[in-house]
Design an enzyme around this catalytic site. Structure first.
Site, PDB file in Angstrom:
ATOM      1  N   ASN A 140       1.083  -1.522  -0.090  1.00  7.94           N
ATOM      2  CA  ASN A 140      -0.134  -0.029   0.335  1.00  7.94           C
ATOM      3  C   ASN A 140       0.543   1.684   0.320  1.00  7.94           C
ATOM      4  OD1 ASN A 140      -2.473   1.227   0.398  1.00  7.94           O
ATOM      5  ND2 ASN A 140      -2.940   1.492   2.161  1.00  7.94           N
ATOM      6  N   SER A 141       1.816   1.146  -0.904  1.00  9.53           N
ATOM      7  CA  SER A 141       3.151   2.250  -0.864  1.00  9.53           C
ATOM      8  C   SER A 141       3.867   1.848  -1.876  1.00  9.53           C
ATOM      9  CB  SER A 141       4.388   2.504   0.747  1.00  9.53           C
ATOM     10  OG  SER A 141       3.934   0.812   0.044  1.00  9.53           O
ATOM     11  N   SER A 180      -3.558   2.078  17.474  1.00  4.37           N
ATOM     12  CA  SER A 180      -4.504   3.259  17.488  1.00  4.37           C
ATOM     13  C   SER A 180      -6.198   3.328  18.331  1.00  4.37           C
ATOM     14  CB  SER A 180      -5.474   2.699  15.726  1.00  4.37           C
ATOM     15  OG  SER A 180      -6.386   2.426  15.982  1.00  4.37           O
ATOM     16  N   TYR A 191     -10.136  -4.313  12.054  1.00  2.00           N
ATOM     17  CA  TYR A 191      -8.796  -3.500  11.984  1.00  2.00           C
ATOM     18  C   TYR A 191      -9.004  -3.034  13.397  1.00  2.00           C
ATOM     19  CZ  TYR A 191      -6.150   0.561  12.491  1.00  2.00           C
ATOM     20  OH  TYR A 191      -5.136   1.529  12.291  1.00  2.00           O
ATOM     21  N   LYS A 213      -6.089  -4.428  16.387  1.00  2.34           N
ATOM     22  CA  LYS A 213      -5.305  -3.719  17.147  1.00  2.34           C
ATOM     23  C   LYS A 213      -5.028  -4.192  18.640  1.00  2.34           C
ATOM     24  CE  LYS A 213      -2.947  -1.090  13.969  1.00  2.34           C
ATOM     25  NZ  LYS A 213      -1.787  -1.962  13.492  1.00  2.34           N
ATOM     26  N   LEU A 248     -10.743  12.060   6.187  1.00  3.02           N
ATOM     27  CA  LEU A 248     -11.347  13.083   5.949  1.00  3.02           C
ATOM     28  C   LEU A 248      -9.856  14.385   5.667  1.00  3.02           C
ATOM     29  CD1 LEU A 248     -13.274  15.334   6.841  1.00  3.02           C
ATOM     30  CD2 LEU A 248     -12.355  15.800   8.820  1.00  3.02           C
ATOM     31  N   ASP A 304     -18.741   5.084  12.217  1.00  2.00           N
ATOM     32  CA  ASP A 304     -18.287   6.659  12.698  1.00  2.00           C
ATOM     33  C   ASP A 304     -18.668   6.187  14.422  1.00  2.00           C
ATOM     34  OD1 ASP A 304     -17.417   7.571  10.939  1.00  2.00           O
ATOM     35  OD2 ASP A 304     -17.672   8.929  10.306  1.00  2.00           O
TER      36      ASP A 304
END
Ligand code: UDP
Length: 345
Positions: free
Chosen positions: A40-41, A130, A155, A159, A206, A304
């Site tokens: 992803n890079s 996170s 996800y 963590k 965002l 969210d």
């Protein structure tokens, strides 16, 4: 073989990994080696690091889930004194639709790299965690001691599990010192504007969406809901500059290397300590760029949390870390990076 003390950075081509490498080069004398399979890079990030610091970083393009390949790094490099483990998948939405990808990669890679720490006797280990481990929580701001809630996504669960793994490994292997850093919302770019977030796919976060909308890559952005129980109805988050986050890794690393940690497993919040609403973030961007953003108010986004922000007092006291960039700095650097990217395209 390199005799200089070496730090292994996994995910060194990623957003936080690359900024941490820049900080390691600029503020320490460690040799830095990266492990990144570019899932992803891109390898171009190492050119950016070189442009900013003048240093070429060696990267092993291997998948950390491949234990044999991973061990090669530790066979070929002696004098490794620490590992900073960033490499992981990080899209909340994708983890809901493809949980096996997240559980398989994020957990296996952590187990493999921890096994290497034990096998090669590397006792200082830092893990990217996170604030999503807190789940939906009423008690704000959150402290490291705030009981963690139910993970809202696979996800976030990887963590939570990752932190438990570190805790158990450190308990069973007293030489292994581990630290979990709980990032809030890392945003912005290097102050030079020469390195920043580079989502390979459509951005989900965002700030890249704001800069994409401002430059015209997105015709109109959507604010996900304006009837939350907050001061302006939009969700509250704790945005923190990526270079401040990078700097906290150096402080956390020294705490371990100098044996100043109180426990051999610690957790630190890395946020700004300020809650900022989506509309406030947009206003800050409009102020620094002089551009009016084209946005509409849309539906709430699934999953969210209404509001979350950090109590940083433990990190300030124990790491001696205070963020130095404010919200406008974050937006200014993110915008500079977007303009830099537009010149390259
Ligand atoms: N957000 C938004 N529009 C977008 C992307 C994000 O209104 O196009 C909101 C989102 O609902 C959340 C905040 O911005 O309240 C931060 O979202 P982000 O994905 O950056 O971080 P996270 O939700 O993972 O903390």
């Amino acid at each position: 073989m390199n005799a200089t003390k070496t730090i292994i950075v996994t995910g060194g081509a990623g957003y936080i990994g690359s900024h941490t490498i820049i900080e390691l080069i600029e503020t320490t004398s460690f040799n830095v080696i990266s492990i990144d399979n570019y899932s992803n890079s891109t390898e171009k990030t190492f050119d950016r690091i070189e442009l900013i610091t003048g240093k070429k970083i060696r990267n092993y393009q291997i998948d950390i889930c491949n234990k044999t390949e991973l061990e090669r790094v530790f066979e070929e490099n002696t004098h490794i004194v620490g590992i900073i483990h960033f490499a992981a998948f990080k899209s909340v939405g994708e983890s809901v639709t493809d949980p096996q990808k997240y559980y398989f990669n994020n957990i296996n890679s952590l187990l493999n790299i921890l096994d290497c720490s034990l096998k090669y006797n590397i006792t200082n280990f830092i893990f990217s965690s996170s604030c999503s481990v807190y789940g939906n929580i009423d008690e704000l701001p959150v402290k490291e001691t705030t009981p963690i809630g139910k993970a809202e996504s696979p996800y976030a669960y990887t963590k939570q599990i990752g932190e438990e793994i570190l805790k158990d490994y450190s308990k069973a292997n007293s030489q292994l010192q581990t630290t979990a850093l709980r990032y809030f919302n890392p945003v912005g770019a290097h102050v030079s504007g020469l390195n920043g977030e580079l989502p390979l796919n459509k951005p989900n976060n965002l700030v890249p969406i704001i800069t994409n909308a401002a430059i015209g890559k997105i015709a109109q952005m959507t604010v996900f809901g304006d009837d939350y129980p907050t001061r302006d109805g939009t969700c509250i988050r704790d945005y923190v500059h990526v270079s401040d986050i990078a700097n906290a890794h150096i402080k956390a690393l020294y705490l371990l290397i100098e044996n100043k940690n109180k426990s051999n497993f610690s957790i630190f919040n890395l946020g700004s300590g300020n809650g900022v609403s989506v509309l406030e973030a947009i206003a800050a961007f409009e102020k620094i760029s002089g551009k009016k953003l084209n946005y509409q108010i849309g539906q709430k986004r699934d999953g969210d949390v209404v509001a979350i922000y950090s109590d940083n007092s433990f990190s300030e006291k124990t790491l001696g870390w205070t963020p130095k960039y404010n919200l406008e700095d974050m937006m200014r650097s993110a915008w500079k990076w977007e303009l830099e990217l537009s010149m390259l395209e």
